[in-house]
Design a protein around this motif. Structure first.
Motif, PDB file in Angstrom:
ATOM      1  N   ASP A   1       0.825  -1.202   0.000  1.00 42.09           N
ATOM      2  CA  ASP A   1       0.000   0.000   0.000  1.00 42.09           C
ATOM      3  C   ASP A   1       0.858   1.251   0.000  1.00 42.09           C
ATOM      4  O   ASP A   1       0.552   2.240  -0.692  1.00 42.09           O
ATOM      5  CB  ASP A   1      -0.913  -0.004   1.226  1.00 42.09           C
ATOM      6  N   GLN A   2       1.949   1.224   0.775  1.00 38.01           N
ATOM      7  CA  GLN A   2       2.845   2.381   0.810  1.00 38.01           C
ATOM      8  C   GLN A   2       3.525   2.587  -0.528  1.00 38.01           C
ATOM      9  O   GLN A   2       3.702   3.714  -0.992  1.00 38.01           O
ATOM     10  CB  GLN A   2       3.891   2.203   1.910  1.00 38.01           C
ATOM     11  N   LEU A   3       3.903   1.457  -1.208  1.00 35.01           N
ATOM     12  CA  LEU A   3       4.551   1.579  -2.508  1.00 35.01           C
ATOM     13  C   LEU A   3       3.612   2.195  -3.532  1.00 35.01           C
ATOM     14  O   LEU A   3       4.025   2.999  -4.371  1.00 35.01           O
ATOM     15  CB  LEU A   3       5.034   0.207  -2.981  1.00 35.01           C
ATOM     16  N   GLN A   4       2.332   1.800  -3.465  1.00 34.96           N
ATOM     17  CA  GLN A   4       1.380   2.351  -4.436  1.00 34.96           C
ATOM     18  C   GLN A   4       1.263   3.865  -4.295  1.00 34.96           C
ATOM     19  O   GLN A   4       0.997   4.576  -5.268  1.00 34.96           O
ATOM     20  CB  GLN A   4       0.022   1.682  -4.241  1.00 34.96           C
ATOM     21  N   ALA A   5       1.477   4.348  -3.098  1.00 34.43           N
ATOM     22  CA  ALA A   5       1.369   5.799  -2.889  1.00 34.43           C
ATOM     23  C   ALA A   5       2.479   6.555  -3.600  1.00 34.43           C
ATOM     24  O   ALA A   5       2.346   7.757  -3.868  1.00 34.43           O
ATOM     25  CB  ALA A   5       1.418   6.107  -1.387  1.00 34.43           C
ATOM     26  N   PHE A   6       3.548   5.874  -3.928  1.00 32.48           N
ATOM     27  CA  PHE A   6       4.674   6.517  -4.616  1.00 32.48           C
ATOM     28  C   PHE A   6       4.671   6.236  -6.110  1.00 32.48           C
ATOM     29  O   PHE A   6       5.645   6.511  -6.787  1.00 32.48           O
ATOM     30  CB  PHE A   6       5.990   6.056  -4.006  1.00 32.48           C
ATOM     31  N   GLY A   7       3.628   5.630  -6.632  1.00 37.23           N
ATOM     32  CA  GLY A   7       3.568   5.388  -8.049  1.00 37.23           C
ATOM     33  C   GLY A   7       4.074   4.014  -8.424  1.00 37.23           C
ATOM     34  O   GLY A   7       4.296   3.149  -7.562  1.00 37.23           O
ATOM     35  N   PRO A   8       4.279   3.748  -9.739  1.00 38.75           N
ATOM     36  CA  PRO A   8       4.679   2.414 -10.196  1.00 38.75           C
ATOM     37  C   PRO A   8       6.006   1.982  -9.558  1.00 38.75           C
ATOM     38  O   PRO A   8       6.919   2.792  -9.351  1.00 38.75           O
ATOM     39  CB  PRO A   8       4.826   2.599 -11.712  1.00 38.75           C
ATOM     40  N   HIS A   9       6.060   0.664  -9.280  1.00 39.99           N
ATOM     41  CA  HIS A   9       7.271   0.100  -8.657  1.00 39.99           C
ATOM     42  C   HIS A   9       7.425  -1.341  -9.120  1.00 39.99           C
ATOM     43  O   HIS A   9       6.430  -2.045  -9.345  1.00 39.99           O
ATOM     44  CB  HIS A   9       7.146   0.147  -7.127  1.00 39.99           C
ATOM     45  N   ILE A  10       8.665  -1.783  -9.284  1.00 41.73           N
ATOM     46  CA  ILE A  10       8.942  -3.177  -9.650  1.00 41.73           C
ATOM     47  C   ILE A  10      10.021  -3.729  -8.708  1.00 41.73           C
ATOM     48  O   ILE A  10      10.962  -3.008  -8.354  1.00 41.73           O
ATOM     49  CB  ILE A  10       9.387  -3.304 -11.121  1.00 41.73           C
ATOM     50  N   ALA A  11       9.841  -4.989  -8.269  1.00 40.89           N
ATOM     51  CA  ALA A  11      10.797  -5.625  -7.336  1.00 40.89           C
ATOM     52  C   ALA A  11      11.205  -6.983  -7.895  1.00 40.89           C
ATOM     53  O   ALA A  11      10.350  -7.854  -8.138  1.00 40.89           O
ATOM     54  CB  ALA A  11      10.174  -5.783  -5.958  1.00 40.89           C
ATOM     55  N   LEU A  12      12.496  -7.165  -8.137  1.00 43.48           N
ATOM     56  CA  LEU A  12      13.015  -8.460  -8.590  1.00 43.48           C
ATOM     57  C   LEU A  12      13.041  -9.426  -7.403  1.00 43.48           C
ATOM     58  O   LEU A  12      13.589  -9.113  -6.346  1.00 43.48           O
ATOM     59  CB  LEU A  12      14.429  -8.286  -9.154  1.00 43.48           C
ATOM     60  N   ARG A  13      12.432 -10.584  -7.573  1.00 42.90           N
ATOM     61  CA  ARG A  13      12.390 -11.580  -6.501  1.00 42.90           C
ATOM     62  C   ARG A  13      13.389 -12.727  -6.720  1.00 42.90           C
ATOM     63  O   ARG A  13      13.909 -13.289  -5.772  1.00 42.90           O
ATOM     64  CB  ARG A  13      10.977 -12.151  -6.376  1.00 42.90           C
ATOM     65  N   ALA A  14      13.664 -13.082  -7.971  1.00 47.42           N
ATOM     66  CA  ALA A  14      14.620 -14.167  -8.245  1.00 47.42           C
ATOM     67  C   ALA A  14      15.168 -13.996  -9.658  1.00 47.42           C
ATOM     68  O   ALA A  14      14.413 -13.696 -10.591  1.00 47.42           O
ATOM     69  CB  ALA A  14      13.945 -15.526  -8.109  1.00 47.42           C
ATOM     70  N   PRO A  15      16.472 -14.134  -9.810  1.00 50.17           N
ATOM     71  CA  PRO A  15      17.468 -14.367  -8.761  1.00 50.17           C
ATOM     72  C   PRO A  15      17.869 -13.066  -8.086  1.00 50.17           C
ATOM     73  O   PRO A  15      18.382 -12.163  -8.750  1.00 50.17           O
ATOM     74  CB  PRO A  15      18.638 -14.978  -9.523  1.00 50.17           C
ATOM     75  N   GLU A  16      17.647 -13.014  -6.789  1.00 52.60           N
ATOM     76  CA  GLU A  16      17.973 -11.826  -6.030  1.00 52.60           C
ATOM     77  C   GLU A  16      19.317 -11.999  -5.315  1.00 52.60           C
ATOM     78  O   GLU A  16      20.142 -11.102  -5.312  1.00 52.60           O
ATOM     79  CB  GLU A  16      16.863 -11.557  -5.007  1.00 52.60           C
ATOM     80  N   LEU A  17      19.510 -13.225  -4.732  1.00 53.63           N
ATOM     81  CA  LEU A  17      20.765 -13.544  -4.064  1.00 53.63           C
ATOM     82  C   LEU A  17      21.575 -14.496  -4.934  1.00 53.63           C
ATOM     83  O   LEU A  17      21.171 -14.837  -6.042  1.00 53.63           O
ATOM     84  CB  LEU A  17      20.472 -14.137  -2.681  1.00 53.63           C
ATOM     85  N   TYR A  18      22.707 -14.956  -4.405  1.00 55.61           N
ATOM     86  CA  TYR A  18      23.625 -15.758  -5.222  1.00 55.61           C
ATOM     87  C   TYR A  18      22.943 -17.013  -5.755  1.00 55.61           C
ATOM     88  O   TYR A  18      22.171 -17.676  -5.067  1.00 55.61           O
ATOM     89  CB  TYR A  18      24.864 -16.158  -4.422  1.00 55.61           C
ATOM     90  N   LEU A  19      23.301 -17.372  -6.996  1.00 59.32           N
ATOM     91  CA  LEU A  19      22.724 -18.554  -7.644  1.00 59.32           C
ATOM     92  C   LEU A  19      23.754 -19.143  -8.606  1.00 59.32           C
ATOM     93  O   LEU A  19      24.461 -18.403  -9.300  1.00 59.32           O
ATOM     94  CB  LEU A  19      21.464 -18.167  -8.427  1.00 59.32           C
ATOM     95  N   ASP A  20      23.850 -20.508  -8.614  1.00 57.08           N
ATOM     96  CA  ASP A  20      24.589 -21.208  -9.673  1.00 57.08           C
ATOM     97  C   ASP A  20      23.572 -21.606 -10.729  1.00 57.08           C
ATOM     98  O   ASP A  20      22.778 -22.532 -10.550  1.00 57.08           O
ATOM     99  CB  ASP A  20      25.272 -22.457  -9.103  1.00 57.08           C
ATOM    100  N   TRP A  21      23.609 -20.875 -11.845  1.00 57.42           N
ATOM    101  CA  TRP A  21      22.601 -21.069 -12.907  1.00 57.42           C
ATOM    102  C   TRP A  21      23.262 -21.826 -14.050  1.00 57.42           C
ATOM    103  O   TRP A  21      24.037 -21.267 -14.821  1.00 57.42           O
ATOM    104  CB  TRP A  21      22.086 -19.721 -13.379  1.00 57.42           C
ATOM    105  N   GLU A  22      22.987 -23.140 -14.119  1.00 57.15           N
ATOM    106  CA  GLU A  22      23.625 -23.961 -15.137  1.00 57.15           C
ATOM    107  C   GLU A  22      23.209 -23.513 -16.537  1.00 57.15           C
ATOM    108  O   GLU A  22      22.059 -23.133 -16.780  1.00 57.15           O
ATOM    109  CB  GLU A  22      23.272 -25.431 -14.906  1.00 57.15           C
TER     110      GLU A  22
END
Length: 660
Positions: free
Chosen positions: A2-23
């Protein structure tokens, strides 16, 4: 949100966010969440790579995709090479590029190798790696190891032709190392796990929480696994293979301090080879296998709460060059229906040294070629040295110092056979039913052999309390040399239908043959029976029924007597024959032995240097022939195992022999 909506459009990357071995060839999701994207703007996905100047754009993965929150990407589709490091995903709104988010940590596309590496937090004395283990390493090259085996198994799919190297160190595990090809448990099998090969290095694994009841290495339907050079301590099992983990190979493994078994391989699993295992101080079995085993070799099992090694339904394994000692039950126990071979093992200070049960093709405990020195050495067990039941030949072994009350060097039953063994310094030498042939049996506290049905043939039996006891019906003694026993050469106690044929029995203190306890139907023929102080034939009044004797040489010297019959001494052959109506064709004269007390002039066993092998009971010949070789093998001074004593040719007629 709700707080984010008050500041307008927002995007949040969820994965991969932390370290990953991506074959490189593995499709994985890129996930995001958007807020206040009222225009339903598409999402752009870019790939960045860290440089010394910060992240730089590398390529666009997707210029415009619907805002579904997920996009499946495979690095190979965009020609990302193996061993590419420092990658980050960036997501943004196509219609508003200022709405953007990027991976907090970089990820890597690992190297294309069949190898995987694990190291602890130390590089001291390492063999495989050049760096400390870290979760943010790929684990695919020596300078980038992961910290625990499970980190590798959870990240990658391991299979045939691949190897997981676990370097020197101590690994405190939060959970068992689990290898499985069952979907809900894993996706790995058919690879090799190995610790360091140098004897000065070790990789030791245990569970960090001592209250966890679990194995250290769990193989669950994991086929064709090879595990080498690892130590497992203080778990439920060191290694547990189950649910169809077939064709397992284990070598140079140690398991100690487990609440159940050191190594446990359960029904439905199979073993190609177990080599150089050490299983000690486990509360149940050291090594337990229920299923076919091809080989068990060069392993040690000691101080375990039940069996040192227990193989059940084992097929036809070769079990060789193992040592089992100080186990509460058997050192080595094998139950099978096949032509297994147990050879060149040493088992001592257990309750039973070796237990062998077989219901299939003939199995061998020992080796029939004495020149190979492949017999087992079994000694100082509290109850029995070797116990064999079923279709088994126990041959070419050295079995000694089983000294517990009623204990035995070798016990045979249900068709088993004991042949060409050295059996000495036990309470009883060989006991049971079956064929007992060509053994050297001496210096046993009670009886050299106790027969409960079956036959004793070609044995050399001396310096025991009693040479051979016959305790059951339908037994036969043929071509044995029996001498220098304290009480009697042969004792028949309560047995019927006993045949004593072609034996040489020479007793300086006791009786040659004694029948008592209501024995009946005893037949003696073609024997040499000589005594110095006892009776040649001593038959109790309750054991005369069906007694037969003829064609024997009966000789008594000193205070000895030919026989005892109807409670009276029978001093001469005439007295004996007249009272018993037997031995009408027998003779009484000095048997012309070549040299009964041998070159050392000492009869029977005196010590290891004067063990009776030189006692020569061949008969003198006027023409000369070979002699000096015995019916049974002698003890090798180098190996302690049975070996044949070669005969020599003597031409002196006064000191030579005829053909037996």
């Amino acid at each position: 949100p709700d707080q984010l909506q008050a500041f307008g459009p927002h995007i949040a990357l969820r994965a991969p966010e932390l370290y990953l071995d991506w074959e490189r060839g593995r499709p994985l999701p890129i996930r995001w969440e958007t807020y206040s994207n009222s225009d339903e703007s598409p999402v752009r996905i870019d790939l960045y790579q860290d440089t010394s100047d910060g992240p730089r754009w590398l390529l666009t993965i997707a210029a415009s995709v619907s805002d579904t929150g997920e996009f499946i990407w495979t690095p190979a589709n965009d020609s990302i090479e193996f061993g590419t490091y420092g990658l980050r995903i960036q997501v943004s709104l196509v219609q508003n590029r200022t709405v953007v988010d990027r991976s907090t940590e970089t990820f890597k596309v690992p190297e294309n190798t069949p190898t995987f590496y694990v190291n602890d937090r130390s590089t001291l004395n390492d063999e495989f790696t050049q760096a400390q283990g870290d979760n943010r390493n790929t684990g695919k090259v020596p300078n980038a190891p992961k910290p625990y085996p499970n980190n590798v198994l959870r990240t990658y799919t391991l299979g045939p032709g691949q190897t997981l190297f676990v370097d020197s160190g101590n690994y405190s595990l939060l959970s068992p190392v689990s290898v499985s090809n069952i979907i809900e448990f894993g996706d790995d099998e058919g690879f090799t796990i190995t610790g360091p090969t140098s004897v000065s290095r070790s990789a030791t694994l245990w569970l960090a929480n001592p209250l966890v009841v679990a194995p250290i290495l769990d193989l669950n339907d994991a086929d064709f696994m090879t595990v080498r050079h690892l130590t497992f301590i203080n778990g439920q099992f060191g290694l547990w293979a189950h649910d169809g983990s077939t064709n397992f190979t284990g070598s140079h493994l140690t398991a100690t301090g487990h609440t159940l078994d050191g190594f446990r391989i359960e029904s439905g699993s199979t073993v190609l080879a177990l080599d150089r295992l050490t299983a000690s101080n486990n509360q149940r079995h050291g090594v337990y296998v229920d299923g076919p085993v091809a080989t068990l070799s060069a392993s040690i099992a000691h101080t375990n709460g039940s069996h040192g090694v227990m193989l059940v339904n084992a097929g036809a394994p070769l079990i060789t060059h193992n040592a089992t000692y100080n186990n509460i039950q058997a050192g080595l126990s094998v139950q099978a229906a096949g032509a297994f071979r147990i050879q060149s093992n040493e088992s001592y200070f257990n309750r039973i040294g070796i237990v062998a049960l077989n219901s299939g093709a003939p199995a061998i405990v020992g080796n029939s070629d004495l020149s190979l020195n492949l017999g087992n050495v079994v000694h100082d067990n509290s109850e029995t040295g070797i116990s064999a039941t079923g279709s088994i030949i126990v041959i070419g072994n050295a079995v000694y110092r089983q000294l517990g009350t009623n204990s035995a060097g070798i016990a045979i039953a249900s068709g088993a056979e004991a042949a060409q063994n050295l059996v000495y310094a036990n309470y009883n030498g060989i006991v049971g039913s079956g064929l007992i042939r060509e053994n050297r049996i001496y210096s046993n506290t009670n009886s050299g052999a106790r027969i409960a049905g079956g036959a004793a043939r070609g044995n050399v039996v001396y310096s025991n309390a009693t040479g051979i006891e016959v305790l059951a019906a339908n037994s036969s003694l043929v071509n044995n040399l029996i001498y220098s026993n304290l009480v009697s050469g042969v004792r028949i106690a309560g047995a019927s239908d006993v045949q004593i044929v072609n034996n040489t029995i020479f007793e300086t203190r006791g009786d040659a043959v004694r029948a008592e306890n209501s024995a009946k139907n005893i037949s003696l023929s073609n024997n040499i029976l000589m005594v110095d102080s006892g009776y040649g034939i001593n038959v109790s009044a309750n054991s005369q029924s069906g007694f037969q004797s003829d064609y024997n040489l009966l000789h008594a010297t000193g205070t000895g007597k030919i026989g005892f019959w109807q409670s009276l001494d029978r001093q001469t052959l005439f007295d004996w024959s007249s009272a018993t109506f037997t031995d009408s064709s027998s003779v009484s004269q000095v048997p012309l032995f070549v040299d009964a007390n041998g070159a050392d002039d000492l009869l029977g066993f005196q010590n290891v240097n004067s063990d009776g092998r030189d006692d020569d009971f061949h008969l003198q010949s006027l023409f000369g022939s070979y002699h000096g070789g015995g019916l049974a093998p002698v003890r090798s001074a180098t190996s302690g195992l049975p070996e044949w004593q070669l005969p020599s040719l003597i031409l002196d007629a006064s000191h030579s022999i005829g053909i037996d």
